[in-house]
Design an enzyme around this catalytic site. Structure first.
Site, PDB file in Angstrom:
ATOM      1  N   HIS A   1      -9.928   2.820  -0.032  1.00 30.39           N
ATOM      2  CA  HIS A   1      -9.915   2.382   1.364  1.00 30.39           C
ATOM      3  C   HIS A   1     -10.746   1.124   1.440  1.00 30.39           C
ATOM      4  O   HIS A   1     -11.738   1.044   2.165  1.00 30.39           O
ATOM      5  CB  HIS A   1     -10.470   3.486   2.278  1.00 30.39           C
TER       6      HIS A   1
ATOM      7  N   HIS B   1       0.814  -1.219   0.000  1.00 31.81           N
ATOM      8  CA  HIS B   1       0.000   0.000   0.000  1.00 31.81           C
ATOM      9  C   HIS B   1       0.844   1.264   0.000  1.00 31.81           C
ATOM     10  O   HIS B   1       0.511   2.242  -0.649  1.00 31.81           O
ATOM     11  CB  HIS B   1      -0.927  -0.023   1.222  1.00 31.81           C
TER      12      HIS B   1
END
Lengths: 83, 258, 779
Positions: C124, C73
């Site tokens: 997200h 990420h």
């Protein structure tokens, strides 16, 4: 460290939409024993040292003037809980 | 984007005479207030001068009226408006509203919540009956045109004003509701659709003197062509049906000083 | 100056909580100490690399930093090699309005008149499956902070959402939570939500996609970058206190797929406080106005690890920080946990000594907590101490920028040919294709009532569209439009699009189709497309099939950006979106930003005036593969509609000119659901019908009525033209050699949508079908 617990509930005559949603959801999870739910608030006020009568009175006062809105809520409990 | 002056700066003394543009309307900002800029724009478009007020100020300065705008002051912590009502400036607002001068005060959405928490207006708001935040273009009927904020409307006039809130359900005990009705203090009523379960379809009320008015919908979002309900959603007769709130108080101020 | 050492007092033997502080000195002396690098998400080779870089084993705190910063990420290790193309395939034309490109918190584009706009889209996803409300809410919070850290006032948000099957019980759980969370956070910040997407597909069942876009505006002189320069300048952390939120969230969640045989992971999801962020926004804007910060960085994934290493490596290269100065919510956090914490609503800034007092005054005014952590140095090292003992001593670049880069193997899947050969046309699901008028009317009604095409008000009315008073267009129109300058009307338009079905069939073209659609959406409202941000949602990069999809999508998107002449200014990659071995459809979400000289000129998507002429721009071929119609029939196969970027540019120019010069009153582009959907949507927008005849289209393009209605050929739009403008409009299209056909007329009286060859449909019945779907499933 002692604390004073204050419980605030919506007045009985107030329709409580959150409580209503909760009692609707409970049976879906298998909890069928409850006929209604009302949702309130619990406050914990920390006190450094001993809880005197004066301090308790302050807590009751705070409960009435800030922690609850007397138009729609009742203070149903103010009690001292030892740490 | 024209910015309000930095909040908290000293407010200069204003000229004594009040032409339209000389009329000064204070807009209060609390931490978490959201629609203060919009309220200021509405004041400007109506022809008056918006004055930025900070919640921690201890003086109102020289303003002719006050708008308490919408938003989530203090995050709506504890209860919407519960903390803001104790702001230093609010004490001054309450005094000025109750004084002989009867300062005009308009509470919009969170502002209405602050007014009920301060007991300048009766009743209270709780969560919308459907529990969700709702943003919609709402038709209101103006039922009282004698207040400081509704003089420019016709009795019974229907206007389309954006509504957007989570805790907009107006409630009060039966006695209070009956009194409001009997005294003509229901200023706005929801028409066609009650968006939140408010008792008696009440969207907004006034105090007895008519200088303090509170409502849940947002007139400051219906003041500019191209940015109102008609342009955005094709609903309502025009984009500017909220402008009347601000011109009404302006006319009242100017009329009073003649 | 603040204070607050919250660690155990040195030498206080009666403290109940003591950390075993693993100092650098200690690490150098104990090379054989076992470290939990695997639990923290590092692979063996990555751990070995850390040891090599440091010349010794890492301390516990250093291990924590590397593990989060080298996670997928944060480091983009699997995609970096491919993402380079966005920076490489850039022409001079594309660079001319780019003020800040890829690499910063968000890209910045010049709007002219001294104004600049910054925007970015981010994901997200995993947190939104675990805790939908907070996951989605903090997704909004995070992207807004990226925008603030560029020096901008955020002005709007958008939310592209992709959830599982509409009738699956878990979808309702995610739906209720995510929409409430996005509304709850965005509304509380005072940011209008101006658009988004809602797609239901069972491929997203265990891996919902919650992407969030934020856009902000600033004057050129307000642009801020995330770098720490000026030896002796102070480093300050301000905003919310640091707690145990999301510890390991970044490295743990994004690098591990959900395995449905193991017990569900229970990582610490971040919990947001929008009030704290609203206050932070106002605070930061005052700091910028007063020029009180030299550099600023928001804390998102990997918290302090990220902020310190990025600020340091972007600037003069050195920083010293005393970690016990961090204000804590939870005094039991270890140094490593403090470094990994993803507590929300925190920012880090660099302040000159002369500005300290003014900085503190702004903080005090807004009652925002802050702590001075240390200062910028010229040593080229990031040194973090705990009560004076060095627990981190690294070259910040190795943490923030020079992490591992993987050349993941990829290959066209073995099954791709078979999938592409399986066209919808002639398939068993294509049997009984509607042709009779009553069948076609029923088909159109079914289409507009279907989950992906239905009315989305259930969602959008939970969002504030008005706050700020600058929203000129919002859903359901084709793009969200926000005014930037109240005096001139200067403004921006934004649209986000993706089609996982097209991209599964052909990743290269599928990604291009997403860009084409977003580009077209922006141009349809009358804005000139200027910049792109992308959120690439894919499965596991360790699966060569998925890696091929990612490589192809990036290649396609970067190629298309060059042809359309608009650059990617920033974006996000979300990998490991899969449950077990089954990945989601490759879902590259593309956001396009456009500019309006005057937002008053923007074109809505529905017609209102009786008698206006309805024109169809572009040509129609038989392109049903991957279409919404084929989705309803349960088929996914064949090849997506052809991409013609030159035609998209030409169409865009026509729509922009027509809008600017008042030649059209409404415009709606064609995409999913084809012409049928577009005609219904334009009619329902204001409740005004039309009388349509498509024979000329059938004749010119050689297609039948069904195909004309349901094909998803690209490069098309419908417009309504006032009679007085018709000749001018036609001449413009002819001069540009762009196919255009008059297909009907707006009918404000009839209350129906009439299409020759289709049974007349009442608007009321269409609206009822269109609006019933979401309430039916979600209440």
């Amino acid at each position: 460290m002692p604390r004073i617990v204050v419980d605030v509930m919506p007045k009985p005559e107030i329709l409580d939409p959150q409580g209503k949603a909760i009692v609707g959801a409970l049976p879906r999870l298998g909890f069928t024993a409850f006929s209604s739910v009302r949702q309130g608030k619990r406050f914990e006020l920390m006190v450094d040292g001993e809880v005197t009568e004066e301090i308790l009175a302050q807590a009751r006062d705070a409960a009435e003037t800030l922690l609850s809105n007397p138009v729609i809520e009742d203070v149903v409990n103010v009690e001292v809980v030892e740490a | 984007m024209t910015e309000l002056p930095l909040i908290g700066e000293a407010i200069a003394d204003a000229p004594a005479a009040r032409g339209l543009a000389g009329a000064r309307i204070g807009v209060i900002t609390f931490p978490g207030t959201l629609d203060d800029r919009d309220a200021a724009r509405a004041v400007r478009l109506a022809g008056a001068t918006p004055v930025a007020l900070w919640h921690a100020d201890t003086t109102l300065g020289d303003v002719d009226a006050i708008v308490i705008p919408g938003g989530f002051s203090y995050g709506d912590y504890l209860r919407a408006g519960a903390i803001a009502r104790f702001a230093p400036l609010m004490a001054k607002v309450i005094d000025a509203a109750n004084s002989d001068a009867k300062l005009p005060v308009l509470g919009i959405c969170n502002g209405f919540q602050i007014l009920t928490e301060s007991h300048l207006l009766p009743g209270s708001m709780i969560k919308n009956d459907h529990l969700k935040f709702m943003c919609r273009d709402q038709i209101l009927r103006v039922e009282n045109t004698s207040t400081d904020w509704t003089g420019d409307y016709q009795p019974g006039q229907e206007i389309t004003i954006p509504l957007k809130n989570q805790d907009g359900q107006y409630i009060a005990d039966e006695k209070t509701l009956d009194a409001l009705e009997a005294e003509g203090r229901v200023v706005f009523r929801y028409v066609g659709f009650n968006p939140n379960g408010s008792r008696r379809d009440i969207a907004g009320i006034s105090n007895a003197a008519g200088n303090v008015v509170g409502l849940m919908p947002h007139p400051e979002h219906a003041v500019e062509a191209g940015f109102g309900p008609e342009s955005l959603d094709g609903i309502g007769g025009s984009d500017t049906e909220g402008l009347g709130f601000f011109t009404s108080v302006l006319n009242k101020i100017v009329g009073d000083t003649k | 100056m603040t204070e607050t050492s919250t660690g155990p007092a040195a030498g206080n033997a009666t403290e109940t909580k003591k950390f075993n502080i693993d100092t650098v000195e200690n690490a150098a002396k104990t090379p054989d100490t076992e470290l939990p690098w695997a639990e923290l998400g590092l692979k063996q080779n990555e751990f070995d690399e850390v040891v090599k870089v440091l010349g010794r084993r890492p301390t516990g705190a250093e291990l924590a930093m590397y593990s989060v910063m080298w996670s997928e990420h944060c480091s983009y290790k699997s995609s970096k090699n491919h993402l380079r193309q966005f920076g490489e395939k850039v022409t001079e034309e594309m660079k001319k309005d780019m003020l800040v490109g890829i690499g910063e918190n968000a890209g910045v584009t010049n709007l002219g008149d001294g104004w600049a706009v910054t925007f970015k889209i981010e994901s997200h996803n995993s947190p939104s499956f675990v805790e939908p409300y907070q996951g989605a809410a903090t997704g909004i919070g995070g992207i807004v902070r990226d925008i603030i850290s560029m020096g901008a006032r955020p002005v709007a948000v958008m939310d592209p959402l992709r959830f599982g099957a509409i009738d699956h019980p878990d979808t309702a759980r995610v739906m209720h939570g995510a929409v409430a969370g996005i509304g709850g956070y965005g509304n509380s910040l005072g940011l209008p939500n101006i658009g988004g997407e809602m797609v239901f597909d069972s491929v997203y069942q265990g891996n919902p996609l919650v992407n969030a876009l934020a856009v902000g505006v600033m004057r050129h002189e307000d642009i801020r970058l995330a770098n720490a320069s000026g030896k002796g300048n102070k480093v300050v952390l301000f905003g919310a206190r640091t707690g145990g939120d999301g510890i390991g969230g970044a490295s743990v969640l994004a690098s591990e797929s959900f395995d449905d045989t193991k017990p569900s992971k229970r990582p610490a999801v971040q919990v947001g406080d929008p009030f704290a962020e609203k206050v932070l926004i106002e605070c930061c804007l005052e700091l910028f106005k007063g020029s009180l910060v030299e550099g600023i960085q928001d804390l998102g994934a990997a918290g302090i690890s990220c902020a310190t290493s990025e600020l340091a490596s972007n600037g003069d290269g050195g920083m010293e920080v005393e970690l016990t100065s961090v204000l804590l919510r939870d005094p039991t956090l270890t140094p490593g946990e403090i470094l990994m914490s993803e507590s929300q609503e925190r920012m880090m800034a660099v302040v000159t000594p002369e500005n300290i007092a003014a900085f503190e005054a702004v903080m005090d005014k807004w009652a925002v907590e802050y702590s001075w952590l240390g200062e910028v140095t010229d040593t080229g090292r990031l040194i973090i101490t705990w009560e004076g003992e060095v627990i981190v001593d690294v070259d910040p670049r190795t943490v923030a920028h020079d992490g591992p880069v993987y050349d993941r193997p990829y290959a066209r899947p073995e099954w791709q040919d078979a999938v592409q050969a399986d066209s919808f046309t002639g398939s068993v699901q294509d049997a009984g294709r509607p042709s009779a008028p009553v069948e076609l009317a029923a088909a159109i009604t079914e289409l507009v009532a279907s989950p992906n095409m239905c009315d989305k008000s259930w969602i959008t009315r939970q969002y504030d569209r008005y706050v700020g008073g600058n929203t000129a267009l919002a859903m359901p129109d084709d793009a969200g439009v926000v005014r930037v300058d109240e005096e001139t009307g200067l403004g921006v338009a934004l649209a986000t699009d993706a089609n996982g079905r097209y991209t599964y069939l052909d990743p290269y073209h599928g990604a291009q189709l997403a860009l084409a659609e977003a580009y077209r959406n922006v141009a349809t409202t009358g804005a000139v497309p200027m910049a792109v941000s992308d959120c690439l949602n894919f499965g596991s990069p360790e699966d060569p099939d998925v890696m091929w999809q990612l490589a192809e999508a990036i290649r396609g998107l970067s190629d298309a950006c060059m042809v359309l002449g608009i650059p990617v200014t920033g974006g996000n990659v979300s990998l490991y979106n899969q449950t077990g071995t089954v990945p989601i459809h490759p879902s590259p979400v593309v956001a396009v930003l456009g500019k309006f000289d005057d937002v008053a000129r923007r074109t809505p998507s529905g017609w209102r005036e009786d008698g206006q002429a309805v024109y169809l721009l572009g040509t129609t071929a038989a392109e049903l593969d991957g279409s919404e119609w084929s989705n309803l029939r349960g088929h996914l196969g064949g090849l997506p509609p052809k991409v013609d970027l030159a035609a998209e540019r030409a169409l865009g120019e026509i729509l922009i000119n027509a809008s600017r010069d008042g030649m059209v009153d409404s415009a709606h582009d064609l995409s999913e659901g084809g012409l049928a959907a577009a005609l219904v949507e334009s009619s329902l927008r204001y409740g005004v019908g039309a009388r349509i005849a498509l024979q000329d289209v059938l004749d010119r393009d050689g297609v039948d009525l069904f195909t004309a209605l349901f094909s998803e050929s690209q490069g098309r739009a419908i417009v309504s033209v006032p009679r007085s403008e018709e000749i001018r409009f036609k001449d413009m299209c002819t001069a540009r050699n762009f196919p255009h056909l008059r297909i009907g007329v707006v009918d404000a009286e009839g209350g129906t949508l009439e299409i020759n060859g289709v049974e007349t449909m009442s608007l009321e019945a269409l609206r009822e079908a269109h609006e019933a779907t979401l309430p039916k499933y979600f209440g």
